[in-house]
Design a protein around this motif. Sequence first.
Motif, PDB file in Angstrom:
ATOM      1  N   SER A  64       0.721  -1.204   0.153  1.00 18.33           N
ATOM      2  CA  SER A  64       0.100   0.045  -0.025  1.00 18.33           C
ATOM      3  C   SER A  64       0.810   1.382  -0.013  1.00 18.33           C
ATOM      4  CB  SER A  64      -0.911   0.004   1.113  1.00 18.33           C
ATOM      5  OG  SER A  64      -1.855  -1.101   1.130  1.00 18.33           O
ATOM      6  N   ARG A  65       1.951   1.228   0.720  1.00 17.29           N
ATOM      7  CA  ARG A  65       2.985   2.453   0.547  1.00 17.29           C
ATOM      8  C   ARG A  65       3.461   2.442  -0.779  1.00 17.29           C
ATOM      9  NH1 ARG A  65       3.808   7.225   1.580  1.00 17.29           N
ATOM     10  NH2 ARG A  65       5.812   7.965   2.148  1.00 17.29           N
ATOM     11  N   ALA A  66       4.021   1.271  -1.122  1.00 18.34           N
ATOM     12  CA  ALA A  66       4.524   1.379  -2.534  1.00 18.34           C
ATOM     13  C   ALA A  66       3.656   1.976  -3.487  1.00 18.34           C
ATOM     14  CB  ALA A  66       4.966  -0.269  -2.938  1.00 18.34           C
ATOM     15  N   TYR A  67       2.302   1.587  -3.485  1.00 21.26           N
ATOM     16  CA  TYR A  67       1.309   2.234  -4.522  1.00 21.26           C
ATOM     17  C   TYR A  67       1.418   3.667  -4.091  1.00 21.26           C
ATOM     18  CZ  TYR A  67      -1.468  -1.794  -6.381  1.00 21.26           C
ATOM     19  OH  TYR A  67      -1.730  -2.984  -6.839  1.00 21.26           O
ATOM     20  N   GLU A  68       1.255   4.223  -3.035  1.00 20.54           N
ATOM     21  CA  GLU A  68       1.528   5.523  -2.746  1.00 20.54           C
ATOM     22  C   GLU A  68       2.636   6.189  -3.686  1.00 20.54           C
ATOM     23  OE1 GLU A  68      -1.055   5.549   1.559  1.00 20.54           O
ATOM     24  OE2 GLU A  68       1.153   6.260   1.289  1.00 20.54           O
ATOM     25  N   LEU A  69       3.812   5.621  -3.196  1.00 15.97           N
ATOM     26  CA  LEU A  69       5.062   6.119  -3.756  1.00 15.97           C
ATOM     27  C   LEU A  69       5.184   6.137  -5.254  1.00 15.97           C
ATOM     28  CD1 LEU A  69       7.303   5.055  -0.825  1.00 15.97           C
ATOM     29  CD2 LEU A  69       6.513   7.369  -1.514  1.00 15.97           C
ATOM     30  N   TRP A  70       4.616   5.156  -6.055  1.00 17.23           N
ATOM     31  CA  TRP A  70       4.444   4.852  -7.359  1.00 17.23           C
ATOM     32  C   TRP A  70       3.616   5.865  -7.911  1.00 17.23           C
ATOM     33  CZ3 TRP A  70       8.543   2.871  -9.241  1.00 17.23           C
ATOM     34  CH2 TRP A  70       9.262   1.681  -8.631  1.00 17.23           C
ATOM     35  N   ASP A  71       2.435   5.993  -7.172  1.00 17.49           N
ATOM     36  CA  ASP A  71       1.510   7.146  -7.772  1.00 17.49           C
ATOM     37  C   ASP A  71       2.194   8.514  -7.836  1.00 17.49           C
ATOM     38  OD1 ASP A  71      -0.398   5.523  -8.447  1.00 17.49           O
ATOM     39  OD2 ASP A  71      -1.474   5.506  -6.483  1.00 17.49           O
ATOM     40  N   GLN A  72       3.266   8.972  -6.745  1.00 22.03           N
ATOM     41  CA  GLN A  72       3.714  10.030  -6.498  1.00 22.03           C
ATOM     42  C   GLN A  72       4.767  10.170  -7.491  1.00 22.03           C
ATOM     43  OE1 GLN A  72       5.012  11.016  -2.612  1.00 22.03           O
ATOM     44  NE2 GLN A  72       7.057  11.892  -3.251  1.00 22.03           N
ATOM     45  N   LEU A  73       5.538   9.111  -8.157  1.00 22.48           N
ATOM     46  CA  LEU A  73       6.312   9.230  -8.889  1.00 22.48           C
ATOM     47  C   LEU A  73       5.825   9.483 -10.461  1.00 22.48           C
ATOM     48  CD1 LEU A  73       9.409   8.959  -9.317  1.00 22.48           C
ATOM     49  CD2 LEU A  73       9.199   6.441 -10.027  1.00 22.48           C
ATOM     50  N   ASN A  74       4.352   8.892 -10.521  1.00 25.30           N
ATOM     51  CA  ASN A  74       3.743   9.016 -11.873  1.00 25.30           C
ATOM     52  C   ASN A  74       3.428  10.742 -11.996  1.00 25.30           C
ATOM     53  OD1 ASN A  74       3.599   6.581 -12.713  1.00 25.30           O
ATOM     54  ND2 ASN A  74       1.427   6.470 -12.695  1.00 25.30           N
ATOM     55  N   GLY A  78       5.356  13.014 -14.496  1.00 23.94           N
ATOM     56  CA  GLY A  78       4.474  13.216 -15.728  1.00 23.94           C
ATOM     57  C   GLY A  78       4.588  11.989 -16.708  1.00 23.94           C
ATOM     58  N   GLN A  79       4.848  10.882 -16.136  1.00 22.94           N
ATOM     59  CA  GLN A  79       4.903   9.509 -17.031  1.00 22.94           C
ATOM     60  C   GLN A  79       4.163   8.474 -16.271  1.00 22.94           C
ATOM     61  OE1 GLN A  79       8.976   8.083 -18.042  1.00 22.94           O
ATOM     62  NE2 GLN A  79       9.700   9.876 -16.803  1.00 22.94           N
ATOM     63  N   GLN A  80       3.541   7.746 -17.036  1.00 23.44           N
ATOM     64  CA  GLN A  80       2.806   6.420 -16.732  1.00 23.44           C
ATOM     65  C   GLN A  80       3.682   5.566 -16.379  1.00 23.44           C
ATOM     66  OE1 GLN A  80      -0.812   6.073 -16.083  1.00 23.44           O
ATOM     67  NE2 GLN A  80      -0.465   8.199 -15.837  1.00 23.44           N
ATOM     68  N   LEU A  81       4.313   5.601 -15.278  1.00 20.82           N
ATOM     69  CA  LEU A  81       5.458   4.430 -14.849  1.00 20.82           C
ATOM     70  C   LEU A  81       4.477   3.278 -14.353  1.00 20.82           C
ATOM     71  CD1 LEU A  81       7.855   6.771 -13.364  1.00 20.82           C
ATOM     72  CD2 LEU A  81       8.016   5.704 -15.494  1.00 20.82           C
ATOM     73  N   PHE A  82       3.551   3.575 -13.445  1.00 22.18           N
ATOM     74  CA  PHE A  82       2.738   2.713 -12.815  1.00 22.18           C
ATOM     75  C   PHE A  82       1.387   2.506 -13.613  1.00 22.18           C
ATOM     76  CE2 PHE A  82      -0.092   2.152  -8.896  1.00 22.18           C
ATOM     77  CZ  PHE A  82      -0.333   0.688  -9.082  1.00 22.18           C
ATOM     78  N   ALA A 152      13.890   6.894 -14.050  1.00 18.15           N
ATOM     79  CA  ALA A 152      13.020   8.071 -13.269  1.00 18.15           C
ATOM     80  C   ALA A 152      13.696   8.378 -11.974  1.00 18.15           C
ATOM     81  CB  ALA A 152      11.743   7.919 -13.165  1.00 18.15           C
ATOM     82  N   GLN A 153      13.832   7.222 -11.025  1.00 22.77           N
ATOM     83  CA  GLN A 153      14.402   7.332  -9.870  1.00 22.77           C
ATOM     84  C   GLN A 153      16.046   7.889  -9.895  1.00 22.77           C
ATOM     85  OE1 GLN A 153      11.684   4.342  -7.235  1.00 22.77           O
ATOM     86  NE2 GLN A 153      13.467   3.342  -8.493  1.00 22.77           N
ATOM     87  N   HIS A 154      16.705   7.502 -10.848  1.00 24.23           N
ATOM     88  CA  HIS A 154      18.127   7.654 -10.945  1.00 24.23           C
ATOM     89  C   HIS A 154      18.267   9.183 -11.307  1.00 24.23           C
ATOM     90  CE1 HIS A 154      22.025   7.746 -13.329  1.00 24.23           C
ATOM     91  NE2 HIS A 154      22.403   7.109 -12.142  1.00 24.23           N
ATOM     92  N   ALA A 341       9.721  -1.365  -4.711  1.00 28.40           N
ATOM     93  CA  ALA A 341      11.180  -0.846  -4.401  1.00 28.40           C
ATOM     94  C   ALA A 341      11.043   0.280  -3.582  1.00 28.40           C
ATOM     95  CB  ALA A 341      11.628  -0.572  -5.740  1.00 28.40           C
ATOM     96  N   PRO A 342      10.096   1.439  -3.955  1.00 25.02           N
ATOM     97  CA  PRO A 342      10.228   2.816  -3.151  1.00 25.02           C
ATOM     98  C   PRO A 342       9.671   2.492  -1.550  1.00 25.02           C
ATOM     99  CG  PRO A 342       8.296   2.815  -4.436  1.00 25.02           C
ATOM    100  CD  PRO A 342       9.066   1.357  -5.028  1.00 25.02           C
ATOM    101  N   ALA A 343       8.927   1.676  -1.560  1.00 24.87           N
ATOM    102  CA  ALA A 343       8.586   1.570  -0.129  1.00 24.87           C
ATOM    103  C   ALA A 343      10.013   0.793   0.612  1.00 24.87           C
ATOM    104  CB  ALA A 343       7.396   0.525   0.147  1.00 24.87           C
ATOM    105  N   LEU A 344      10.464  -0.332   0.128  1.00 25.73           N
ATOM    106  CA  LEU A 344      11.830  -0.946   0.688  1.00 25.73           C
ATOM    107  C   LEU A 344      12.828   0.214   0.822  1.00 25.73           C
ATOM    108  CD1 LEU A 344      12.106  -3.946  -1.209  1.00 25.73           C
ATOM    109  CD2 LEU A 344      11.268  -3.701   0.987  1.00 25.73           C
ATOM    110  N   ALA A 345      13.011   1.323  -0.190  1.00 28.99           N
ATOM    111  CA  ALA A 345      13.998   2.336   0.091  1.00 28.99           C
ATOM    112  C   ALA A 345      13.648   3.058   1.450  1.00 28.99           C
ATOM    113  CB  ALA A 345      14.116   2.990  -1.199  1.00 28.99           C
TER     114      ALA A 345
END
Length: 369
Positions: A64-74, A78-82, A152-154, A341-345
């Motif tokens: 659930s936390r990863a979902y939030e962070l992937w949505d934030q990265l989207n 401005g990309q559809q990464l998730f 994108a993260q890099h 990945a982003p939640a583990l980070a």
Amino acid sequence: MHDLIVIGTGGVGSAVMAQAARRGLRVLGFDRHRPPHSFGSSHGESRVIRRSYFEHPDYVPLLSRAYELWDQLNRETGQQLFVRSGLVYYLTPDGRVSAGVRGSAAEYGLELNSASADEAARRWPQFVVPHGREVLYEPDAGYLRVEDCVAAQHEMAIQAGGECATEEVISWAATESGVAVRSAGGTWSAERLIIAAGSWSHSMLHAPGLPLRVVHKQLHWFPSSPSAAAAGESACFFYEVNDGYFYGFPDLGNGIKVAEHSGGIRLNRPEDGYDFADPQDNERVTAFVNEYLNGAQAVSAQTASCRYTMTPDEHFVIDRHPQHDCVTFAAGLSGHGFKFAPALAELLLDLSLEGSTSHNIDFLSWDRF
């Protein structure tokens, strides 16, 4: 001297770098290849992301936390990464996978819908419903564009002041002030070290007692029929059949990607297997496509090699190093880690900086072995 060095800048490592740099840390990442690259476990166009987690219900809050962070990265890129495409399961009723999927959904109130064989055939005519299987659908599941996520993260890390060295790490050692990391280009010092080295975790962690094994996996892309794809709802899929577990994705431009989640050939060294061909895997996956995927031509047009770094119980190992408090690591993601990945980070940084995390990760600790 840096605040933090990160060894391995794939899915998890690039997220650690981005979040650390945004927290104001002086962070330096090492990878022997410039990310994103195809020499680890963070490549191959796409990864499934889902929350009805049959592997263990305690993963769901992390997801659930990863979902939030992937949505934030989207939003930020401005990309559809998730992409929420939905996921269709074809499972043995009352089997381990079905029980785990239903159990996680019930415990955390996730939307999980059942479909009859007739309804499934109408909604997803591109997939064949195996005899005696139940059909479940998770609408909030989908896929991640894996290389684009890493890139994108890099880039986010670099923009926030992080540094990334394309150099092989030779060794590291704890010092009075933190750690010293020796690479092909010199020796670097930091107060803390996070290791997210994937298939190289065993050697990087100095951990002979950590039971990790690396297996070669093969990814396949099959040409699709445009008419068949257009006839049904686009979705990822997961099949439990007599020959194993198979999963795949909608055609994202290179064909329908399909792979076997079960199986794999053990590698003696992590650097082996980049150009490794597995005829038996190709035979099993092609037979699966021929039997269960309508509109896909059962001739693999493209393949790629990947690897899983497995633990005996197939759960991650996320912890501080037992001999060195300044070293934190993620290892043994066992073929299902990228989506986290982003939640583990986030929790790795919590462990590294604070010594604890609010997430329940007791079931992922080193000392269970």
